[in-house]
Scaffold this active site. Structure first.
Site, PDB file in Angstrom:
ATOM      1  N   GLN A   1       0.680  -1.267  -0.287  1.00 34.57           N
ATOM      2  CA  GLN A   1       0.407   0.101  -0.485  1.00 34.57           C
ATOM      3  C   GLN A   1       0.769   1.311   0.219  1.00 34.57           C
ATOM      4  OE1 GLN A   1      -3.298   0.293  -0.795  1.00 34.57           O
ATOM      5  NE2 GLN A   1      -3.997  -1.761   0.052  1.00 34.57           N
TER       6      GLN A   1
ATOM      7  N   LYS B   1      -0.924  -2.761  -7.826  1.00 34.31           N
ATOM      8  CA  LYS B   1      -1.368  -1.512  -6.969  1.00 34.31           C
ATOM      9  C   LYS B   1      -1.299   0.062  -7.590  1.00 34.31           C
ATOM     10  CE  LYS B   1      -2.759  -3.730  -2.882  1.00 34.31           C
ATOM     11  NZ  LYS B   1      -3.835  -4.382  -2.539  1.00 34.31           N
TER      12      LYS B   1
HETATM   13  N1  7TS Z   1      -0.545  -6.786   1.380  1.00 33.95           N
HETATM   14  C1  7TS Z   1      -1.013  -5.380   2.198  1.00 33.95           C
HETATM   15  C2  7TS Z   1      -1.184  -3.993   2.392  1.00 33.95           C
HETATM   16  C3  7TS Z   1      -2.083  -5.268   0.577  1.00 33.95           C
HETATM   17  O1  7TS Z   1      -3.142  -4.159   1.090  1.00 33.95           O
HETATM   18  C4  7TS Z   1      -2.716  -6.579  -0.205  1.00 33.95           C
HETATM   19  C5  7TS Z   1      -3.476  -6.855  -0.876  1.00 33.95           C
HETATM   20  C6  7TS Z   1      -1.789  -7.943  -0.439  1.00 33.95           C
HETATM   21  C7  7TS Z   1      -1.149  -7.489   0.885  1.00 33.95           C
HETATM   22  C8  7TS Z   1      -1.446  -9.055  -1.250  1.00 33.95           C
HETATM   23  O2  7TS Z   1      -1.020  -7.997  -2.272  1.00 33.95           O
HETATM   24  P1  7TS Z   1      -1.449  -9.558  -3.137  1.00 33.95           P
HETATM   25  O3  7TS Z   1      -1.065  -8.627  -4.796  1.00 33.95           O
HETATM   26  O4  7TS Z   1      -0.326 -10.076  -3.593  1.00 33.95           O
HETATM   27  O5  7TS Z   1      -2.598  -9.574  -3.148  1.00 33.95           O
HETATM   28  N2  7TS Z   1      -4.787  -5.726  -0.460  1.00 33.95           N
HETATM   29  C9  7TS Z   1      -6.266  -6.195  -1.464  1.00 33.95           C
HETATM   30  C10 7TS Z   1      -6.886  -4.789  -0.511  1.00 33.95           C
HETATM   31  O6  7TS Z   1      -6.758  -4.115   0.575  1.00 33.95           O
HETATM   32  N3  7TS Z   1      -8.147  -4.983  -1.108  1.00 33.95           N
HETATM   33  O7  7TS Z   1      -8.362  -6.573  -2.035  1.00 33.95           O
HETATM   34  C11 7TS Z   1      -7.151  -6.663  -1.749  1.00 33.95           C
END
Ligand code: 7TS
Length: 403
Positions: free
Chosen positions: A201, A224
């Site tokens: 984030q 993101k």
């Molecule tokens: N860590 C944080 C702080 C996140 O916000 C997310 C995904 C992940 C790990 C996992 O990321 P990924 O790309 O491996 O899935 N956060 C969110 C959210 O807040 N809403 O949908 C996904």
């Protein structure tokens, strides 16, 4: 003036309608939208030089390899890693965390302790619980307070010579809290523990400097930050990446293979078994260049304006409770009286407004506030105050229908 209208023209999806209304996309913390330069890079790859990398003598393979390795250098420079080979391409934050957790299963023993924060996404909790089950190490938790901030005094008390690893996010996805990671890292290092920071984030909202932070591991996802899904990175200091065993065995991660003994390739290939998401890596580099063309400081300042405006407008509505009020990014998590977040989210969607509802993969935070979930509006640099006005009017309609 932040050139938001010019920027909006870069994002084809922002022109579309949802349920007959212009799309207001406020689910940026889940995934960001994709600018045309990134879409074009993906089309260009598959149209012009799609080939496997690091293996062919032919031109297409060399072109693809060069572009993929250039993307690694874009990331290295952007995040100020010491070496490009400290940037390991992965499928995303979740994958990156699991790689480190799996590696530490060989390095931890019963009696060791690891520390997690109360503000973590499940992907930065569950792999460590699995690690503790395997190794017998103990998991300790840095508590949070009512404002949604971590209690650093309590953290200090958890640290000891038994602490081997600390993992914490840079910014909470559920609340937007910006954690004092420099302090967290320094304190962990003072007892000899390594630190993994989950930057999923943070990288869309601020410039991050790995050497300045002196962080041991930092992980994030491309989707993101205006890049494609299924792509991300694990940054690790060279000495840590050398210490960790490989995560997967397979092609590309070896030096020599015989049935008696296999030796592993050097960094980064040791952690990049198999054919990777080549196009995704290249597009990630283009996304980072795009963000830099706008400027992360400018993005952060504009998003703070959106946050202040949205918070003020929401606070004017009776019954609204906002969760997370400390130093934070452009995330507003809230509830309205006893109305279920899902019901609000469904009506907002009918009115063209996309938000996320639920526990946001952070059940411990929801348990702390004793709520089932929240409505979460998360703004990006291509959102506008006019969109916030539309959201507020839609929310008022939803409240009227549900009360
Ligand atoms: N860590 C944080 C702080 C996140 O916000 C997310 C995904 C992940 C790990 C996992 O990321 P990924 O790309 O491996 O899935 N956060 C969110 C959210 O807040 N809403 O949908 C996904």
């Amino acid at each position: 003036m932040f050139p938001v209208e010019k920027i909006r023209a870069d994002f084809p999806i922002l022109q579309r309608q949802v349920n007959g209304k212009p799309l207001v996309y406020f689910d940026n913390a889940a995934t960001s939208q994709t600018p045309k330069v990134v879409i074009d890079a993906i089309v260009d790859y598959y149209s012009n030089y799609n080939a496997n990398i690091h293996r062919g003598v032919h031109s297409l393979s060399q072109e693809a390899t060069d572009k993929y390795e250039q993307a690694r250098i874009i990331l290295q420079k952007h995040f100020n890693a010491r070496q490009a080979y400290e940037m390991i391409f992965t499928s995303g934050t979740t994958h990156s965390i699991n790689m480190v957790a799996s590696g530490f299963s060989k390095l931890l023993a019963k009696g060791d302790e690891v520390i997690v924060s109360a503000l973590e996404h499940h992907s930065n909790i569950v792999p460590w619980q699995m690690l503790c089950e395997i190794t017998g190490a103990k998991l300790k938790v840095i508590p949070m307070n009512q404002e949604g901030a971590l209690m650093i005094d309590a953290y200090e008390n958890l640290l000891s010579s038994k602490t081997k690893l600390v993992f914490c996010n840079h910014i909470s996805n559920a609340l937007g809290t910006i954690n004092p990671i420099k302090e967290i890292i320094e304190k962990a290092h003072s007892v000899g523990a390594a630190v993994l920071i989950d930057g999923a984030q943070s990288i869309p909202h601020m410039k991050v400097d790995f050497q300045e932070l002196d962080v041991d591991f930092y992980v994030a996802s491309a989707h993101k930050v205006c890049g494609p899904t299924g792509m991300g990175f694990l940054y690790g200091k060279q000495e840590w990446l050398e210490k960790l065993p490989p995560y997967q065995g397979g092609g590309e991660m070896i030096e020599t293979v015989t049935f008696e003994k296999t030796t592993y390739a050097g960094l980064p290939h040791k952690f990049e078994a198999g054919t990777p998401n080549i196009c995704g890596g290249i597009a990630f580099g283009v996304a980072i260049d795009y963000m830099n063309s706008i400027g992360l400081d400018e993005i952060a300042a504009y998003e703070q304006e959106l946050l202040e405006y949205g918070t003020k407008k929401l606070e004017e509505i009776d019954g609204v409770t906002i969760y997370g009020t400390s130093n934070k990014t452009s995330v507003i998590s809230f509830n309205v009286g006893e109305i279920h977040p899902y019901d609000i989210g469904s009506i907002l969607d009918k009115l063209g407004v996309a938000v996320r509802t639920g526990h946001h993969c952070t059940q411990p935070i929801m348990d702390f506030y004793q709520i089932p979930g929240t409505v979460r509006a998360s703004f990006a640099f291509y959102n506008t105050k006019e969109e916030i006005d539309i959201f507020i009017e839609a929310l008022k309609k939803a409240i009227m229908m549900l009360s």
